[in-house]
Scaffold this motif. Sequence first.
Motif, PDB file in Angstrom:
ATOM      1  N   GLN A   1      96.584 -66.728  12.257  1.00  0.00           N
ATOM      2  CA  GLN A   1      96.967 -65.807  11.181  1.00  0.00           C
ATOM      3  C   GLN A   1      96.974 -64.330  11.594  1.00  0.00           C
ATOM      4  O   GLN A   1      97.845 -63.568  11.186  1.00  0.00           O
ATOM      5  CB  GLN A   1      96.000 -66.013  10.020  1.00  0.00           C
ATOM      6  CG  GLN A   1      96.278 -65.198   8.787  1.00  0.00           C
ATOM      7  CD  GLN A   1      95.323 -65.568   7.667  1.00  0.00           C
ATOM      8  OE1 GLN A   1      95.500 -66.576   7.007  1.00  0.00           O
ATOM      9  NE2 GLN A   1      94.299 -64.762   7.451  1.00  0.00           N
TER      10      GLN A   1
ATOM     11  N   ASP B   1      91.891 -63.849  13.919  1.00  0.00           N
ATOM     12  CA  ASP B   1      91.543 -64.655  12.749  1.00  0.00           C
ATOM     13  C   ASP B   1      92.423 -65.885  12.831  1.00  0.00           C
ATOM     14  O   ASP B   1      93.616 -65.848  12.513  1.00  0.00           O
ATOM     15  CB  ASP B   1      91.766 -63.896  11.439  1.00  0.00           C
ATOM     16  CG  ASP B   1      91.311 -64.723  10.233  1.00  0.00           C
ATOM     17  OD1 ASP B   1      90.843 -65.865  10.448  1.00  0.00           O
ATOM     18  OD2 ASP B   1      91.413 -64.233   9.089  1.00  0.00           O
TER      19      ASP B   1
ATOM     20  N   GLU C   1      87.421 -65.274  14.254  1.00  0.00           N
ATOM     21  CA  GLU C   1      87.117 -65.614  12.855  1.00  0.00           C
ATOM     22  C   GLU C   1      87.722 -66.982  12.531  1.00  0.00           C
ATOM     23  O   GLU C   1      88.866 -67.259  12.923  1.00  0.00           O
ATOM     24  CB  GLU C   1      87.750 -64.510  11.983  1.00  0.00           C
ATOM     25  CG  GLU C   1      87.506 -64.634  10.497  1.00  0.00           C
ATOM     26  CD  GLU C   1      88.180 -63.470   9.753  1.00  0.00           C
ATOM     27  OE1 GLU C   1      88.277 -62.337  10.288  1.00  0.00           O
ATOM     28  OE2 GLU C   1      88.638 -63.701   8.609  1.00  0.00           O
ATOM     29  N   ASP C   2      86.965 -67.807  11.832  1.00  0.00           N
ATOM     30  CA  ASP C   2      87.447 -69.122  11.374  1.00  0.00           C
ATOM     31  C   ASP C   2      88.205 -69.887  12.461  1.00  0.00           C
ATOM     32  O   ASP C   2      89.333 -70.355  12.225  1.00  0.00           O
ATOM     33  CB  ASP C   2      88.312 -68.964  10.112  1.00  0.00           C
ATOM     34  CG  ASP C   2      87.470 -68.688   8.861  1.00  0.00           C
ATOM     35  OD1 ASP C   2      86.245 -68.925   8.897  1.00  0.00           O
ATOM     36  OD2 ASP C   2      88.049 -68.242   7.859  1.00  0.00           O
TER      37      ASP C   2
ATOM     38  N   ASP D   1      84.450 -66.862   7.694  1.00  0.00           N
ATOM     39  CA  ASP D   1      85.102 -66.268   6.520  1.00  0.00           C
ATOM     40  C   ASP D   1      85.267 -67.385   5.485  1.00  0.00           C
ATOM     41  O   ASP D   1      84.467 -67.504   4.566  1.00  0.00           O
ATOM     42  CB  ASP D   1      86.444 -65.652   6.919  1.00  0.00           C
ATOM     43  CG  ASP D   1      87.259 -65.208   5.714  1.00  0.00           C
ATOM     44  OD1 ASP D   1      86.701 -65.128   4.607  1.00  0.00           O
ATOM     45  OD2 ASP D   1      88.480 -64.943   5.854  1.00  0.00           O
TER      46      ASP D   1
ATOM     47  N   LYS E   1      83.781 -60.420   1.665  1.00  0.00           N
ATOM     48  CA  LYS E   1      84.854 -60.097   0.725  1.00  0.00           C
ATOM     49  C   LYS E   1      84.261 -60.235  -0.667  1.00  0.00           C
ATOM     50  O   LYS E   1      84.056 -61.351  -1.152  1.00  0.00           O
ATOM     51  CB  LYS E   1      86.007 -61.106   0.867  1.00  0.00           C
ATOM     52  CG  LYS E   1      86.790 -61.053   2.155  1.00  0.00           C
ATOM     53  CD  LYS E   1      87.765 -62.226   2.200  1.00  0.00           C
ATOM     54  CE  LYS E   1      88.629 -62.214   3.428  1.00  0.00           C
ATOM     55  NZ  LYS E   1      89.255 -63.542   3.655  1.00  0.00           N
TER      56      LYS E   1
ATOM     57  N   LYS F   1      87.413 -54.418   8.143  1.00  0.00           N
ATOM     58  CA  LYS F   1      88.690 -55.068   8.486  1.00  0.00           C
ATOM     59  C   LYS F   1      89.645 -54.807   7.336  1.00  0.00           C
ATOM     60  O   LYS F   1      89.539 -55.428   6.277  1.00  0.00           O
ATOM     61  CB  LYS F   1      88.441 -56.568   8.659  1.00  0.00           C
ATOM     62  CG  LYS F   1      89.650 -57.374   9.067  1.00  0.00           C
ATOM     63  CD  LYS F   1      89.320 -58.859   8.974  1.00  0.00           C
ATOM     64  CE  LYS F   1      90.465 -59.722   9.412  1.00  0.00           C
ATOM     65  NZ  LYS F   1      90.495 -61.008   8.698  1.00  0.00           N
TER      66      LYS F   1
HETATM   67 MG    MG Z   1      89.928 -64.722   7.472  1.00  0.00          MG
END
Ligand code: MG
Length: 402
Positions: free
Chosen positions: A163, A230, A273-274, A303, A328, A379
Motif C-alpha cells: 500500500q 506499509d 507496518e502490517d 496497525d 489512529k 505519519k
Molecule cells: Mg497501515
Amino acid sequence: MFIRKVISSLIKNSRGERTVQIELITYEGKFKASAPSGKSKGKHEVQSYNPKGIERSMKLLKVFCKRLENRNFMIRKIDDLKQLVELVRRFEMKYGRLGGNVTYAFESVFLKAAAADNNKELWEFINDEVNKGLKPKMPMPVGNCIGGGLHSKLVKGKRPDFQEFLLIPKEKTFSKAVTVNLRAQEYARRLLKARSRNDENAWKTNKTNEEVLEILKIVAKKYKLRIGLDVAASTFYEDGYYKYKNKNLIRDKVDQSDYIERLIKKYRIFYVEDGMHEEDFSGFKEILNTSKKNKLKTLIVGDDLTTTNLRLVRRAVNGEAINAMIIKPNQIGSIIEVRNVVNFCKKNKIVMIFSHRSGETMDDVLADYCVGFGGQFLKTGIFGRERLIKLKRVMDVEKRET
Ligand code: MG
Ligand code: 2PG
C-alpha cells in the motif's frame, strides 16, 4: 467551560466522502473538529457510525448536540472527558450508537475548547512532560512517497501490491525533514516518470514492489533517508494466502514472512507496518525475531493488528510481535483510550507513530496529539493540503518551543 451552542454538520473528506464536523461555541471562542476515514480499515476498529449509516448518526447527533447546550463542563485534564463520555454512553443506550468518528470529533473539539479555557495549546494541555517543566520533543515525519494497494487506482492495469512506500528522514529539525521529504518525492516522480497521485498524494505506478524499492533506494541514498513500508497485508490476504496480483503469485504464511525478511535485508528497510495479516501475531513475531537476530533495528509496526485497542496492543507487546505501533485515534474513537495506549507504549518502550487516515480533513489536531503524547513519528503524507496542514502545525510548535 460553558457550552453556548453545538453545531454538527456533514463535510467532505479528501476522498470526497462524507464525514462529520462538530463546532463548539463557548465564551472563549468557536472550536471545530472533524473525523478522517480509512479505506484499508482494521477488522477490530470501532464502527465509524451508527450501524444504520452516517445519516442515522447525524440525526442522533442533532438531538445530542441540543442537550449539551447551556451546560457547564470542568475539563482540566484528559480524564475529565469522562463527563462527556458518560453522557454519550447514556444517550447511546437509549437512542443507538453515534459511532467512533462522532465520539472522536466530539472529544477533540472538547479538548480544543478546554485547552483554550486553561490558556494552553492543545499539545501542551495533554503533555505531562511540559507540565513538569520539560520541553516537548518533536517527532520525525513518515511520508508516503509511492503508493499501491487499496489507495491507488490501477495504472495500465497494474499497481504495486504493497500500500505505501515511505520515506523517513533523520534530521535535526522537523521542518528540515519536511523539506527533504518534499524534494525527495519530486525526485522519485522523475525517476518513476509518475503522472498522478493516489488517495494520500503518493505517486501512482504500475511497477512491482521490488521495482519501486529499487527506485526508493536511489532516492533514499541521495537524500539520506530511511525506507519504510506499509504492506497492509490484510488487504491482499484471502483464505490463508497472500495473493500478489502484480506478479500473479501466491505466498503462504511462511513464504510471506520470508519475503518480508528478505526485503528488509536487501533494502535495509527501517520500518515495516502490517507485514502480515491482521490476526497473525506469530507472523509478526517471526519477522521481529529475525530482524533482531540479524542485528537490524527495524521497526516492526502494528496497525490493523492493534487498531489502537489496548487489549490487542497488550497481546502484541506481551507476545513480542511488535516494537512499534500506529496510533489512529478514530480506530478506537476515544482519546482516553488513546492516552491509555500511549502510557502502555511508554512503559514498554514501544515506538509510537501517530497516523492520518487515507481520507483526511483540514483538522490539524493529529499534530497536537502526536507532540502532546510524545509520539516519535508522525505519519501524515508528504503533500496535499490536508497532509501539509498537520506538518505545518508541528513546524509552528517547533519554531516556538525549541
Ligand atoms: Mg497501515
Ligand atoms: C494505513 C492508513 C493510512 P487507511 O493503512 O496506515 O495510511 O490507511 O486510512 O485507509 O486505513
